[in-house]
Design a protein around this motif. Structure first.
Motif, mmCIF file in Angstrom:
data_model
loop_
_atom_site.group_PDB
_atom_site.id
_atom_site.type_symbol
_atom_site.label_atom_id
_atom_site.label_comp_id
_atom_site.label_asym_id
_atom_site.label_seq_id
_atom_site.Cartn_x
_atom_site.Cartn_y
_atom_site.Cartn_z
ATOM 1 N N LEU A 68 15.406 -6.865 1.140
ATOM 2 C CA LEU A 68 15.066 -5.462 1.423
ATOM 3 C C LEU A 68 15.185 -4.533 0.224
ATOM 4 O O LEU A 68 15.146 -3.323 0.380
ATOM 5 C CB LEU A 68 15.997 -4.931 2.529
ATOM 6 C CG LEU A 68 16.012 -5.677 3.850
ATOM 7 C CD1 LEU A 68 17.129 -5.129 4.735
ATOM 8 C CD2 LEU A 68 14.678 -5.563 4.550
ATOM 9 N N ARG A 69 15.336 -5.043 -0.968
ATOM 10 C CA ARG A 69 15.713 -4.213 -2.118
ATOM 11 C C ARG A 69 14.597 -3.392 -2.754
ATOM 12 O O ARG A 69 14.863 -2.415 -3.430
ATOM 13 C CB ARG A 69 16.357 -5.087 -3.185
ATOM 14 C CG ARG A 69 17.709 -5.569 -2.752
ATOM 15 C CD ARG A 69 18.404 -6.346 -3.806
ATOM 16 N NE ARG A 69 19.743 -6.706 -3.314
ATOM 17 C CZ ARG A 69 20.562 -7.480 -3.947
ATOM 18 N NH1 ARG A 69 20.231 -7.988 -5.107
ATOM 19 N NH2 ARG A 69 21.730 -7.758 -3.434
ATOM 20 N N PHE A 70 13.338 -3.754 -2.584
ATOM 21 C CA PHE A 70 12.252 -3.087 -3.311
ATOM 22 C C PHE A 70 11.386 -2.233 -2.389
ATOM 23 O O PHE A 70 11.075 -2.621 -1.266
ATOM 24 C CB PHE A 70 11.349 -4.121 -3.988
ATOM 25 C CG PHE A 70 12.021 -4.861 -5.107
ATOM 26 C CD1 PHE A 70 12.024 -4.345 -6.394
ATOM 27 C CD2 PHE A 70 12.658 -6.064 -4.879
ATOM 28 C CE1 PHE A 70 12.652 -5.017 -7.432
ATOM 29 C CE2 PHE A 70 13.287 -6.749 -5.906
ATOM 30 C CZ PHE A 70 13.281 -6.226 -7.178
ATOM 31 N N THR A 71 10.985 -1.064 -2.897
ATOM 32 C CA THR A 71 9.995 -0.220 -2.236
ATOM 33 C C THR A 71 8.918 0.101 -3.264
ATOM 34 O O THR A 71 9.227 0.502 -4.386
ATOM 35 C CB THR A 71 10.621 1.088 -1.700
ATOM 36 O OG1 THR A 71 11.589 0.755 -0.703
ATOM 37 C CG2 THR A 71 9.575 2.009 -1.107
ATOM 38 N N VAL A 72 7.663 -0.076 -2.877
ATOM 39 C CA VAL A 72 6.528 0.184 -3.763
ATOM 40 C C VAL A 72 5.782 1.407 -3.244
ATOM 41 O O VAL A 72 5.452 1.479 -2.064
ATOM 42 C CB VAL A 72 5.566 -1.035 -3.799
ATOM 43 C CG1 VAL A 72 4.359 -0.733 -4.678
ATOM 44 C CG2 VAL A 72 6.290 -2.283 -4.276
ATOM 45 N N ARG A 73 5.536 2.349 -4.151
ATOM 46 C CA ARG A 73 4.786 3.565 -3.795
ATOM 47 C C ARG A 73 3.539 3.666 -4.664
ATOM 48 O O ARG A 73 3.570 3.371 -5.849
ATOM 49 C CB ARG A 73 5.638 4.816 -3.981
ATOM 50 C CG ARG A 73 6.786 4.893 -3.006
ATOM 51 C CD ARG A 73 7.575 6.181 -3.199
ATOM 52 N NE ARG A 73 8.715 6.211 -2.311
ATOM 53 C CZ ARG A 73 8.699 6.741 -1.088
ATOM 54 N NH1 ARG A 73 7.594 7.299 -0.638
ATOM 55 N NH2 ARG A 73 9.781 6.721 -0.349
ATOM 56 N N GLY A 74 2.469 4.145 -4.046
ATOM 57 C CA GLY A 74 1.202 4.305 -4.737
ATOM 58 C C GLY A 74 0.926 5.758 -5.059
ATOM 59 O O GLY A 74 1.830 6.605 -5.030
ATOM 60 N N PRO A 75 -0.331 6.073 -5.349
ATOM 61 C CA PRO A 75 -0.704 7.448 -5.689
ATOM 62 C C PRO A 75 -0.290 8.442 -4.604
ATOM 63 O O PRO A 75 -0.405 8.166 -3.408
ATOM 64 C CB PRO A 75 -2.228 7.378 -5.814
ATOM 65 C CG PRO A 75 -2.509 5.947 -6.129
ATOM 66 C CD PRO A 75 -1.466 5.162 -5.400
ATOM 67 N N GLY A 76 0.224 9.568 -5.036
ATOM 68 C CA GLY A 76 0.641 10.605 -4.106
ATOM 69 C C GLY A 76 1.915 10.276 -3.352
ATOM 70 O O GLY A 76 2.241 10.930 -2.364
ATOM 71 N N GLY A 77 2.628 9.237 -3.772
ATOM 72 C CA GLY A 77 3.869 8.876 -3.103
ATOM 73 C C GLY A 77 3.679 8.031 -1.857
ATOM 74 O O GLY A 77 4.625 7.772 -1.122
ATOM 75 N N ARG A 78 2.449 7.592 -1.611
ATOM 76 C CA ARG A 78 2.152 6.784 -0.426
ATOM 77 C C ARG A 78 2.937 5.476 -0.491
ATOM 78 O O ARG A 78 2.935 4.774 -1.491
ATOM 79 C CB ARG A 78 0.650 6.471 -0.370
ATOM 80 C CG ARG A 78 0.234 5.588 0.785
ATOM 81 C CD ARG A 78 -1.258 5.298 0.725
ATOM 82 N NE ARG A 78 -1.626 4.488 -0.430
ATOM 83 C CZ ARG A 78 -1.634 3.159 -0.442
ATOM 84 N NH1 ARG A 78 -1.264 2.485 0.624
ATOM 85 N NH2 ARG A 78 -1.997 2.503 -1.528
ATOM 86 N N ILE A 79 3.615 5.132 0.591
ATOM 87 C CA ILE A 79 4.381 3.886 0.632
ATOM 88 C C ILE A 79 3.421 2.721 0.833
ATOM 89 O O ILE A 79 2.685 2.670 1.805
ATOM 90 C CB ILE A 79 5.448 3.912 1.736
ATOM 91 C CG1 ILE A 79 6.496 4.969 1.408
ATOM 92 C CG2 ILE A 79 6.097 2.546 1.893
ATOM 93 C CD1 ILE A 79 7.544 5.155 2.476
ATOM 94 N N VAL A 80 3.431 1.810 -0.135
ATOM 95 C CA VAL A 80 2.617 0.602 -0.064
ATOM 96 C C VAL A 80 3.419 -0.507 0.606
ATOM 97 O O VAL A 80 2.920 -1.238 1.455
ATOM 98 C CB VAL A 80 2.155 0.164 -1.475
ATOM 99 C CG1 VAL A 80 1.400 -1.142 -1.425
ATOM 100 C CG2 VAL A 80 1.312 1.253 -2.122
ATOM 101 N N ARG A 81 4.676 -0.638 0.221
ATOM 102 C CA ARG A 81 5.563 -1.654 0.805
ATOM 103 C C ARG A 81 6.966 -1.078 0.850
ATOM 104 O O ARG A 81 7.505 -0.643 -0.162
ATOM 105 C CB ARG A 81 5.542 -2.916 -0.039
ATOM 106 C CG ARG A 81 6.094 -4.125 0.620
ATOM 107 C CD ARG A 81 5.346 -4.595 1.880
ATOM 108 N NE ARG A 81 4.192 -5.428 1.600
ATOM 109 C CZ ARG A 81 2.928 -5.088 1.885
ATOM 110 N NH1 ARG A 81 2.654 -3.945 2.435
ATOM 111 N NH2 ARG A 81 1.941 -5.897 1.647
#
Length: 74
Positions: A25-38
């Motif tokens: 559970l350690r990683f969070t991926v965010r895309g453009p505009g702060g959108r949560i990808v994972r």
């Protein structure tokens, strides 16, 4: 015991790493505009998201995840 949440950024993409969580559970991926990808994923799942959904190369994704987790400093 205190843990830092670290963040690494490459272009429009950001990865956060929270060592206080379990390895799955350690990683969070965010895309453009702060959108949560994972949200709260393992290393492998975060890497797949960066490659497949964000269009980064596997090397770029690995570098970004390692930077966030502090592996580059070890």
């Amino acid at each position: 015991m205190t843990f830092r949440i670290t963040r690494a950024v490459s272009g429009d993409y950001a990865v956060t790493y929270d060592a206080s969580l379990s390895p799955m559970l350690r990683f969070t991926v965010r895309g453009p505009g702060g959108r949560i990808v994972r949200l709260r994923s393992s290393y492998g799942e975060a890497q797949r998201a960066l490659v497949r959904e964000c269009g980064l190369s596997k090397d770029e994704a690995t570098r970004l995840l390692d930077q966030a987790s502090g592996a580059a400093q070890r």
